[in-house]
Design an enzyme around this catalytic site. Structure first.
Site, mmCIF file in Angstrom:
data_model
loop_
_atom_site.group_PDB
_atom_site.id
_atom_site.type_symbol
_atom_site.label_atom_id
_atom_site.label_comp_id
_atom_site.label_asym_id
_atom_site.label_seq_id
_atom_site.Cartn_x
_atom_site.Cartn_y
_atom_site.Cartn_z
ATOM 1 N N HIS A 121 0.850 -1.184 0.000
ATOM 2 C CA HIS A 121 0.000 0.000 0.000
ATOM 3 C C HIS A 121 0.887 1.234 0.000
ATOM 4 O O HIS A 121 1.013 1.956 0.995
ATOM 5 C CB HIS A 121 -0.915 -0.010 1.231
ATOM 6 C CG HIS A 121 -2.027 0.986 1.161
ATOM 7 N ND1 HIS A 121 -1.813 2.345 1.195
ATOM 8 C CD2 HIS A 121 -3.363 0.837 1.047
ATOM 9 C CE1 HIS A 121 -2.964 2.981 1.124
ATOM 10 N NE2 HIS A 121 -3.922 2.090 1.038
ATOM 11 N N GLU A 310 -9.931 16.332 9.151
ATOM 12 C CA GLU A 310 -9.476 16.011 7.794
ATOM 13 C C GLU A 310 -10.470 16.578 6.795
ATOM 14 O O GLU A 310 -11.682 16.387 6.924
ATOM 15 C CB GLU A 310 -9.372 14.502 7.592
ATOM 16 C CG GLU A 310 -8.971 14.121 6.168
ATOM 17 C CD GLU A 310 -8.964 12.614 5.951
ATOM 18 O OE1 GLU A 310 -7.952 12.094 5.472
ATOM 19 O OE2 GLU A 310 -9.985 11.973 6.270
ATOM 20 N N GLU A 477 -6.468 16.552 -0.082
ATOM 21 C CA GLU A 477 -6.643 16.005 1.262
ATOM 22 C C GLU A 477 -5.781 16.807 2.224
ATOM 23 O O GLU A 477 -4.582 16.986 1.995
ATOM 24 C CB GLU A 477 -6.238 14.525 1.315
ATOM 25 C CG GLU A 477 -7.163 13.608 0.517
ATOM 26 C CD GLU A 477 -6.780 12.146 0.652
ATOM 27 O OE1 GLU A 477 -5.654 11.864 1.105
ATOM 28 O OE2 GLU A 477 -7.601 11.288 0.296
ATOM 29 N N ARG A 479 -4.875 17.226 6.375
ATOM 30 C CA ARG A 479 -4.994 16.685 7.736
ATOM 31 C C ARG A 479 -3.803 17.175 8.558
ATOM 32 O O ARG A 479 -2.809 17.647 7.997
ATOM 33 C CB ARG A 479 -5.039 15.161 7.711
ATOM 34 C CG ARG A 479 -3.859 14.514 7.041
ATOM 35 C CD ARG A 479 -3.931 12.989 7.092
ATOM 36 N NE ARG A 479 -4.968 12.481 6.223
ATOM 37 C CZ ARG A 479 -4.805 12.210 4.926
ATOM 38 N NH1 ARG A 479 -3.635 12.450 4.367
ATOM 39 N NH2 ARG A 479 -5.779 11.729 4.203
#
Length: 617
Positions: A121, A310, A477, A479
């Site tokens: 991953h 987030e 994204e 965060r």
């Protein structure tokens, strides 16, 4: 071309689409490469082919005198975004740490490389490079056998896990003992050794005035390590050696880019905590990403009042999907929500307001992001087929799916144990390319950093749209998490991980947060890597003063040239400069390289890319 109206789904249609995907046999726990052919069998890679193969695959030469008792087979390799694909590699499955030692000494004798393999991953070529000659490379699968987990109650409480134990399995076992981690990455499938290699982190900070419970950290997982065992050259052979956190020689191993082979790791743990996760889809991005001190429902205020936050901002949309995690020992009513005074708004003004938080007892609660309905997959197919201009419809369609999905699954306000509300990415989640990195700064600068970036990004995307170009089609994204603070380590410690993005800067002790800014895109989109390069260069220049610094996110895309990881100046000079600036002469990029060379002087744990990134001292 599919219109946005055609892509809109009713609540009933969304549920039907999701059910259809599940019925088709979507993978839940992970994924496997295309084939596995045991060494010496009558079958071959060439006879079975692989995903993405355009023809027969020539079998690799059989490694000579391979150690007895260790399964060896040929198998395809594919990383998360499917941008590194090898039709055939040698893979083995050692059953114990002693097997790993035998394997590594065999590789030393026979001139082979050993690359630890976890969940795959990742995006980077730290395991293998695309198109590389892998005839003399063995991928050591850690997740099949090296996955033991033992919880050790005590002071502190710890858990010892084999290199291939998944984060999901580790925290599930911890929960049986009322223990857990407060700050987790989104994908639970990650192996613990793989997570440490790339400095995996979550999206958690303490709220203002909230103390950190003993055993927890708001930095990366690397900061939880109290002890680890690695394979190391002892002067005559490779052997196991265990290091405790108070040994300075452990520090480069805590985040190591795969330049060593860990066989087990012990991590501290804290009391398991309950958290509430609320989703907001009605906040204009200009309000959410406003400048420091602005009124309204801002990212800055969510972090101050709740800590964990987030934002997922789909391209060409006005309202991001904002998730907020709040420590909540008891199940809250809707009226007892973040910002109930009105300063932060409600959790369900667009997605439907449940009577109270829905309790969840398992992770991966956003089915709509894990199993995309057909209109979305059709759009992705159109982009892959050479129609990037569909991007202005793809982003709004993703937003609609999110908004409808939260309502259809009653997931806009969920409450449960930390792992059940923090894990949300699994193998069926849309796989995209990712570029960006971490801005290390002080908590007081969160709003400024995010405001500057989102203003730049919006202006740049609109600039490209005016030219009829659409190099980016995935979400932004955003965060935050803390840095790897010494005060959060419960055992004697020699310091922070040497080359972690979350490492504090001694010359800026006010810097206490890492802001992760990433942008995603569909692999193969024309102009995407050029855009990422422009973005990376802007970030490296803009966040480079007395207020902040920029660091790579090791598992994602960086050093963009014509392709990721091809900017020679960044790979061979820039990364070193990043980890020499503001740190002592004792623990820096060069001392880490020297330590890796000491552990592995014969460079068994490298590949050609790593030899450029971390050359021999």
């Amino acid at each position: 071309m599919t219109s946005l109206d055609e892509s809109r789904l009713s609540r009933r249609g969304f549920l039907a689409a999701g059910a259809g995907v599940l019925a088709a046999g979507a993978v839940v726990g992970g994924w496997t490469p295309a084939f596995a052919v045991p060494a010496g069998s009558s079958g071959s890679a060439g006879s079975l082919g692989s995903l993405g193969s355009t023809g027969p695959v020539a079998p690799l030469p059989t490694p000579p005198d391979f150690p007895d008792g260790i399964a060896l087979f040929q198998q395809a390799y594919q990383n998360w975004s499917k941008e590194i694909v090898l039709d055939a590699t040698w893979v083995c499955s050692p059953k114990s740490a002693d097997d790993v030692v035998r394997l590594v000494n065999w590789a030393h004798d026979k001139g082979y490389k050993i690359r630890p393999r976890g969940a795959m991953h990742g995006w980077t070529p730290l395991t293998v490079e695309n198109g590389a000659n892998v005839e003399k490379v063995i991928l050591a699968d850690t997740m099949t056998h090296l996955n033991s987990i033992t919880v050790n109650p005590g002071d502190p409480n710890t858990v010892t896990a084999g290199a291939g134990a998944s984060l999901d399995a580790i925290v599930t076992e911890l929960q049986k003992h009322d223990l857990g981690f407060a700050n987790l990455p989104a994908p639970g499938v990650l192996s613990i050794a793989g997570a440490l290699a790339v400095n995996a982190h979550g999206a958690a900070l303490p709220a203002e005035g909230q103390s950190t419970l003993p055993g927890h950290t708001y930095g990366s997982l690397s900061n939880l390590v109290t002890e680890l065992t690695a394979v190391e050259w002892n002067g005559s052979a490779y052997a196991l050696k265990t290091y405790k956190r108070n040994d300075p020689e452990i520090l480069p191993l805590l985040t190591n880019l795969g330049r060593c082979f860990l066989t087990s790791v012990t991590l501290q743990a804290g009391p398991n905590i309950r958290q509430r996760c609320q989703s907001f889809t009605d906040i204009p991005w200009q309000e959410l990403f406003a400048a420091k001190g602005a009124k309204g429902r801002t990212f800055e205020k969510y972090v101050a009042e709740s800590g964990g936050a987030e934002a997922i901002w789909y391209p060409f949309t006005d309202k991001p999907w904002m998730k907020v995690w709040t420590v909540s020992p008891t199940k809250p009513d809707s009226s007892n929500e973040v910002g109930s005074s009105g300063s932060l708004g409600s959790a369900g003004s667009l997605v439907g307001k449940p009577p109270q938080s829905r309790e969840v007892n398992a992770p991966y609660n956003y089915i709509f992001s894990d199993n995309l309905p057909e209109p979305l997959t059709d759009m992705i197919g159109a982009i892959n087929s050479g129609n990037p201009g569909i991007a202005p419809m793809f982003g709004p369609a993703m937003y609609e799916i999110t908004k409808l999905g939260l309502a259809a699954t009653n997931s806009s306000d969920i409450w449960g144990w930390s792992k059940d509300v923090q894990f949300y990415i699994k193998a069926t989640t849309l796989r995209l390319t990712e570029g960006g990195g971490a801005v290390v700064t002080s908590r007081a600068n969160i709003a400024t950093v995010i405001h500057d970036f989102t203003q730049w990004f919006h202006g740049k995307i609109e600039e490209y749209r005016a030219k009829g170009e659409f190099p980016l089609n995935g979400p932004v994204e955003i965060r935050c998490c803390g840095l790897d603070q010494a005060s959060e380590v419960l055992v004697p410690s020699a310091g922070a991980p040497t080359i972690a993005a979350t490492r504090p800067r001694p010359d800026h002790q006010d810097w206490d947060v890492a802001i992760w800014l990433n942008v995603l895109g569909v692999p193969g989109t024309p102009g995407m890597f050029e855009f990422y390069r422009e973005m990376e260069q802007w970030m490296r220049q803009h966040y480079n003063d007395d207020n902040a610094t920029f660091r790579p996110e090791w598992s994602k895309g960086w050093a963009f040239g014509p392709n990721p990881y091809t900017d020679t100046d960044i790979v061979e000079k820039g990364m070193r400069a990043t980890y020499m600036e503001g740190v002592s002469n004792v623990h820096n990029w060069d001392t880490a390289r020297a330590r890796y060379d000491e552990i592995d002087p014969h460079r068994i744990f490298t590949n050609s890319f790593m030899d450029r990134l971390l050359p021999k001292m």
